[in-house]
Design a protein around this motif. Structure first.
Motif, PDB file in Angstrom:
ATOM      1  N   ARG A   4      -4.481   0.037  10.885  1.00  0.00           N
ATOM      2  CA  ARG A   4      -3.205  -0.232  10.220  1.00  0.00           C
ATOM      3  C   ARG A   4      -2.452  -1.371  10.923  1.00  0.00           C
ATOM      4  O   ARG A   4      -1.886  -2.260  10.274  1.00  0.00           O
ATOM      5  CB  ARG A   4      -2.353   1.039  10.220  1.00  0.00           C
ATOM      6  N   VAL A  17       1.008  -0.998   4.420  1.00  0.00           N
ATOM      7  CA  VAL A  17      -0.302  -0.548   3.961  1.00  0.00           C
ATOM      8  C   VAL A  17      -0.234   0.951   3.722  1.00  0.00           C
ATOM      9  O   VAL A  17       0.384   1.683   4.494  1.00  0.00           O
ATOM     10  CB  VAL A  17      -1.416  -0.900   4.989  1.00  0.00           C
ATOM     11  N   HIS A  18      -0.815   1.412   2.642  1.00  0.00           N
ATOM     12  CA  HIS A  18      -0.892   2.841   2.371  1.00  0.00           C
ATOM     13  C   HIS A  18      -2.229   3.152   1.710  1.00  0.00           C
ATOM     14  O   HIS A  18      -3.041   2.246   1.454  1.00  0.00           O
ATOM     15  CB  HIS A  18       0.285   3.314   1.500  1.00  0.00           C
ATOM     16  N   ASP A  19      -2.473   4.438   1.441  1.00  0.00           N
ATOM     17  CA  ASP A  19      -3.786   4.857   0.925  1.00  0.00           C
ATOM     18  C   ASP A  19      -4.915   4.303   1.778  1.00  0.00           C
ATOM     19  O   ASP A  19      -5.924   3.819   1.255  1.00  0.00           O
ATOM     20  CB  ASP A  19      -3.967   4.425  -0.533  1.00  0.00           C
ATOM     21  N   LEU A  20      -4.738   4.377   3.098  1.00  0.00           N
ATOM     22  CA  LEU A  20      -5.746   3.874   4.028  1.00  0.00           C
ATOM     23  C   LEU A  20      -6.762   4.974   4.314  1.00  0.00           C
ATOM     24  O   LEU A  20      -6.407   6.036   4.829  1.00  0.00           O
ATOM     25  CB  LEU A  20      -5.074   3.414   5.326  1.00  0.00           C
ATOM     26  N   HIS A  21      -8.002   4.723   3.968  1.00  0.00           N
ATOM     27  CA  HIS A  21      -9.068   5.726   4.145  1.00  0.00           C
ATOM     28  C   HIS A  21     -10.300   5.072   4.768  1.00  0.00           C
ATOM     29  O   HIS A  21     -10.624   3.922   4.471  1.00  0.00           O
ATOM     30  CB  HIS A  21      -9.479   6.343   2.805  1.00  0.00           C
ATOM     31  N   SER A  41     -11.075   1.672   2.655  1.00  0.00           N
ATOM     32  CA  SER A  41     -10.290   1.196   1.519  1.00  0.00           C
ATOM     33  C   SER A  41      -8.808   1.332   1.845  1.00  0.00           C
ATOM     34  O   SER A  41      -8.417   2.198   2.638  1.00  0.00           O
ATOM     35  CB  SER A  41     -10.628   1.979   0.240  1.00  0.00           C
ATOM     36  N   ALA A  42      -7.983   0.479   1.231  1.00  0.00           N
ATOM     37  CA  ALA A  42      -6.543   0.510   1.498  1.00  0.00           C
ATOM     38  C   ALA A  42      -5.793  -0.228   0.402  1.00  0.00           C
ATOM     39  O   ALA A  42      -6.333  -1.133  -0.247  1.00  0.00           O
ATOM     40  CB  ALA A  42      -6.240  -0.122   2.853  1.00  0.00           C
ATOM     41  N   HIS A  43      -4.538   0.189   0.189  1.00  0.00           N
ATOM     42  CA  HIS A  43      -3.610  -0.539  -0.657  1.00  0.00           C
ATOM     43  C   HIS A  43      -2.728  -1.380   0.266  1.00  0.00           C
ATOM     44  O   HIS A  43      -2.041  -0.827   1.140  1.00  0.00           O
ATOM     45  CB  HIS A  43      -2.747   0.418  -1.478  1.00  0.00           C
ATOM     46  N   CYS A  85     -15.465  -2.972   2.871  1.00  0.00           N
ATOM     47  CA  CYS A  85     -14.013  -2.760   2.777  1.00  0.00           C
ATOM     48  C   CYS A  85     -13.532  -3.088   1.361  1.00  0.00           C
ATOM     49  O   CYS A  85     -13.976  -4.075   0.765  1.00  0.00           O
ATOM     50  CB  CYS A  85     -13.262  -3.644   3.769  1.00  0.00           C
ATOM     51  N   PHE A 117      -9.883  -3.613  -0.700  1.00  0.00           N
ATOM     52  CA  PHE A 117      -8.437  -3.726  -0.587  1.00  0.00           C
ATOM     53  C   PHE A 117      -7.805  -3.938  -1.958  1.00  0.00           C
ATOM     54  O   PHE A 117      -8.304  -4.740  -2.756  1.00  0.00           O
ATOM     55  CB  PHE A 117      -8.045  -4.913   0.316  1.00  0.00           C
ATOM     56  N   ASP A 132      -1.625   8.980   2.047  1.00  0.00           N
ATOM     57  CA  ASP A 132      -1.451   8.076   3.180  1.00  0.00           C
ATOM     58  C   ASP A 132      -2.182   8.613   4.404  1.00  0.00           C
ATOM     59  O   ASP A 132      -2.111   9.794   4.645  1.00  0.00           O
ATOM     60  CB  ASP A 132       0.025   7.908   3.472  1.00  0.00           C
TER      61      ASP A 132
END
Length: 297
Positions: A215, A227-231, A243-245, A279, A281, A297
């Motif tokens: 992050r 950044v959110h929805d970080l997996h 993956s991330a938003h 990855c 994004f 999140d």
């Protein structure tokens, strides 16, 4: 190419060696009456089955991706490791049970065939161990195969020690004691492998990847504000994905030039710091978050 498939020839050679040694130990157990030798032969049989399953899984994992299976059959290796771990658990429990049952009796043990078969098995395990030692960290299947062969080697040593004790002192319970030790060697390794399989199937964050640091790296990219929805998870051993938003400082619609600039910055920032091969994004402008129905999140 998955790690198991890359080391397919090693596994094929280990399979041939293990099967040969297992047959020698099974014959030795039948002639000598040794439960410890039979337990070690049974362990080698499960090892052979595990390696065979791993080879089949490696073949399946090499099949190309399809619209129905976008990552192909790569996770077949993880399922193979799960089957292997469950079989090991069952063998460990059975060996310990039989050792307890035999403790109350003192069957006659023929130590000469017992020792010959144990030495043959130990030598075979040592050769297999040397074949796998460099590849053991590359996948769950290779780690499982290495641990099983290592356990077999320790088991063969335990059988040799028991045979020497029986030959020199006549204490037949040494055979049951060695069997119990082999069972105790099998169970912890099987449970450890099963835990690692569960981590993959539950899509836990891969070892070595700190999402807080990821992050920090992402938000350090110019024009990235959040950044959110970080997996992060693992498809199969050696194939971690992320993956991330990613929220950027842009009002209204995002232009193509900004998206490309941010993506290039993310790739440059993460490359070399984290061992993630794939990855994904999603680039979002500030304020887009309220349009998302659910955020993890």
């Amino acid at each position: 190419m998955t790690a198991t498939r890359a080391n397919r020839r090693r596994l094929q050679l280990v399979l041939a060696i293990t099967l040969t040694a297992m047959l020698a130990q099974a014959a030795g157990a039948w002639v000598s009456g040794s439960l410890a030798l039979l337990a070690d032969a049974g362990h080698m049989l499960t090892d052979s089955a595990g390696v065979g399953i791993a080879l089949v899984a490696a073949h399946l994992a090499a099949r190309p991706a399809t619209p129905a299976r976008t990552f192909g059959w790569q996770r077949a290796e993880v399922l193979a490791a799960m089957v292997n771990a469950m079989v090991l658990c069952a063998v460990g429990v059975l060996v310990i049970r039989e050792a307890f049952l035999r403790w109350g009796s003192a069957p006659e043990i023929q130590t000469t065939p017992m020792l010959i078969a144990a030495v043959v098995g130990g030598a075979a395990n040592l050769v297999s161990l040397l074949l796998l030692v460099r590849a053991r960290g590359e996948s769950l299947n290779l780690r499982g195969a290495y641990l099983e062969v290592f356990g077999d080697l320790i088991g063969s040593i335990a059988v040799i020690v028991a045979g020497v004790i029986i030959m020199t002192t006549g204490w037949a319970r040494a055979d049951a004691l060695a069997s119990f030790a082999i069972g105790l060697l099998i169970l912890p390794r099987a449970l450890s492998l099963l835990k690692d399989v569960a981590d993959v199937l539950l899509e836990s964050t891969p070892r070595g990847i700190d999402l807080d640091r990821v992050r920090e790296h992402i938000t350090s990219v110019e024009e990235v504000v959040d950044v959110h929805d970080l997996h992060a998870w693992t498809i199969t051993s050696g194939v971690p994905v992320l993956s991330a938003h990613v929220v950027v400082a842009a009002g209204g619609d995002l232009d193509r030039e900004l998206e490309c600039r941010v993506l290039d910055g993310l790739a440059e920032c993460l490359e070399g710091h984290f061992d993630v091969g794939h990855c994904t994004f999603q680039i979002e402008p500030v304020g887009h978050l309220r349009h998302e129905a659910a955020v993890h999140d």
